[in-house]
Design an enzyme around this catalytic site. Structure first.
Site, PDB file in Angstrom:
ATOM      1  CB  THR A  47      -1.303   1.018  -4.613  1.00  0.00           C
ATOM      2  OG1 THR A  47      -1.860   2.491  -3.971  1.00  0.00           O
ATOM      3  CG2 THR A  47      -0.340   1.643  -4.161  1.00  0.00           C
ATOM      4  CB  CYS A  48      -6.029  -1.721  -5.127  1.00  0.00           C
ATOM      5  SG  CYS A  48      -6.073  -1.205  -3.351  1.00  0.00           S
ATOM      6  NE  ARG A  50      -2.080   4.774  -0.680  1.00  0.00           N
ATOM      7  CZ  ARG A  50      -2.723   5.703   0.355  1.00  0.00           C
ATOM      8  NH1 ARG A  50      -1.727   7.222  -0.339  1.00  0.00           N
ATOM      9  NH2 ARG A  50      -3.051   5.541   1.088  1.00  0.00           N
ATOM     10  CD  GLU A 117      -2.914  -7.375   2.062  1.00  0.00           C
ATOM     11  OE1 GLU A 117      -4.448  -6.425   1.577  1.00  0.00           O
ATOM     12  OE2 GLU A 117      -4.172  -8.596   1.590  1.00  0.00           O
ATOM     13  CD  GLN A 121       3.221  -1.937  -5.258  1.00  0.00           C
ATOM     14  OE1 GLN A 121       2.954  -3.281  -4.913  1.00  0.00           O
ATOM     15  NE2 GLN A 121       3.475  -1.153  -5.667  1.00  0.00           N
ATOM     16  CB  THR A 193      -1.102 -15.317 -12.235  1.00  0.00           C
ATOM     17  OG1 THR A 193      -0.904 -14.481 -13.034  1.00  0.00           O
ATOM     18  CG2 THR A 193      -2.556 -16.189 -12.192  1.00  0.00           C
ATOM     19  CB  ALA A 197      -4.298 -13.814  -8.091  1.00  0.00           C
TER      20      ALA A 197
END
Length: 442
Positions: A47-48, A50, A117, A121, A193, A197
């Site tokens: 993830t962003c 972790r 979010e 994920q 995309t 995004a």
């Protein structure tokens, strides 16, 4: 069977190291299972904030060998030395792994506490592992239970009603920095995309933004805007779009980075620019901070600005997670005992059928043979009663491994671990940029 996780997150190390570890994340699980590592399954969560690897090791005695195998493959994929990888990844085992994943899925370990979010994920990480057949049955149950727990936290606590996310906090920061009109009057360019995004576009729409251009180096912008709104920006239009932009938002994490020199060369006539870089590997040059009339917002900025949740809501959420983890552990112990009991019954049934065949061969289908078979089956049921009850008692005490070891020692019975479980349905998530770290928002 024992769970093992190797964890690197924003709370322990810098995001640059997380990004380096994430390189080649999609190949690590398959690569490890192709070796002789004592592992039944692997799921990778990248993830962003972790990079985490969840494993099912064959047993407690195999944890170190399993850990070494995973570190070796991450080292090969990322280009980092095994020493650096080993120091960066914290190791959790057993119930600690379960509780950690449940906390992560519920957003309790996120930069923005309670963000929703990450739950999506988690689901996508499991789907990918199922498609690649790297997820064992136990790991599938673990991740599915984590997802259900996250949903329960979202519906039963105030954390879910806040609607906070990495993107929402970043946009709040951008609003605070802007002295001009609201989002409806801003010219915005979104880079990327992928799922990141997509979440950004949804929140921009909620805030009234309608002058949004989308640029993608992979050429997916046209398809992306057809379902999410905005207008596609190609290579020829990019420079003009940047010259008139009030806000640019990086969500791609691709190989191409917008450099400070590129922005400095634009004819912007002193127009302020807010650059929101949400890509773990940076879409925008960190030197943006040195440019006049440019404000740079990064993931680190978001983490520092994330609001502190109410103590009551946090206590309630953590209790839900703790209860779910305890229930899951009890269920896992029962499942392990059931597998061992089934193995014992199959073993004894095999012995019984062999003896019955001998009786039939000697006496034929006679009443005497029927009576002998009936007596043998009744005796077998009585003999299995105490081992079955004792197996469930030991499971409740967390001593299933002792029971399994006894069966192996006394009878030579091998209790098989669950095999990998393929995905039952294809993923329904949007096509993202090729960079692995950006499969997640948050």
């Amino acid at each position: 069977m024992v769970f093992l996780s190797l964890v690197a997150s924003h709370s322990d190390i810098d995001l640059e190291t997380v990004a380096q570890l994430s390189a080649g994340a999609s190949q690590v699980a398959s690569s490890v299972l192709e070796t002789s590592a004592p592992l039944n399954g692997i799921v990778v969560l990248s993830t962003c904030n972790r990079y985490e690897v969840y494993c099912e090791a064959s047993g407690p005695g195999e944890i170190e060998a399993a850990r070494s195998a995973v570190i070796s493959q991450i080292s090969s994929a990322s280009g980092l030395s095994e020493h650096v990888v080993g120091c960066a990844l914290a190791t959790k085992t057993g119930q600690d792994t379960v509780e950690h994943l449940f906390n992560v899925g519920a957003g309790l370990d996120s930069a923005v506490i309670g963000e929703r979010e990450i739950a999506g994920q988690l689901r996508r990480a499991l789907i990918e592992a199922q498609e690649k057949r790297t997820a064992s049955g136990s790991l599938v149950r673990l991740f599915q239970t984590a997802s259900r727990t996250a949903k329960e936290v979202g519906t039963r606590t105030e954390l879910g009603s806040r609607g906070l996310s990495i993107v929402s906090v970043a946009l709040d920061l951008a609003s605070d920095l802007s002295v001009s009109a609201g989002w409806a009057e801003k010219n915005i360019v979104v880079f990327g995309t992928g799922a990141y995004a997509g979440a950004t576009m949804a929140l921009l729409r909620e805030r009234g933004a309608h002058r949004v251009g989308v640029y993608s180096s992979s050429g997916r912008a046209e398809t992306f805007v057809s379902t999410r709104g905005g207008s596609a920006v190609d290579e020829e239009q990019l420079q003009d779009a940047l010259s008139h932009a009030d806000v640019i938002i990086g969500c791609s994490g691709g190989d191409r980075r917008l450099m400070a020199a590129d922005v400095a060369s634009l004819d912007r006539a002193g127009r302020p620019l807010i650059a929101v870089d949400l890509a773990l590997t940076h879409d925008f040059d960190p030197a943006f901070e040195d440019l006049d009339n440019v404000d740079l917002i990064t993931l680190e900025s978001v983490r520092m600005a994330a609001p502190v949740e109410q103590a009551m809501a946090l206590r309630q959420a953590r209790q839900i997670v703790q209860d779910a983890a305890t229930d899951f552990a009890q269920e896992q112990r029962q499942r392990s005992a059931d597998a061992a009991i089934v193995a014992l019954r199959k073993h004894t049934q095999s012995v019984l059928e062999s003896e019955v065949e001998k009786v039939r061969a000697q006496h034929g289908c006679t009443a005497a043979a029927d009576e002998v078979e009936f007596a043998m089956r009744r005796m077998m049921r009585q003999l299995l009663h105490v081992p079955t009850v004792r197996g469930r008692e030991l499971a409740a005490e967390g001593r299933t491994d002792d029971y399994v070891a006894a069966l192996e020692t006394l009878y030579g019975i091998q209790v098989q671990a669950p095999r990998a479980v393929p995905a039952q349905t294809p993923p329904a998530c949007p096509v993202g940029e090729p960079a692995a770290p950006l499969r997640e928002v948050g």
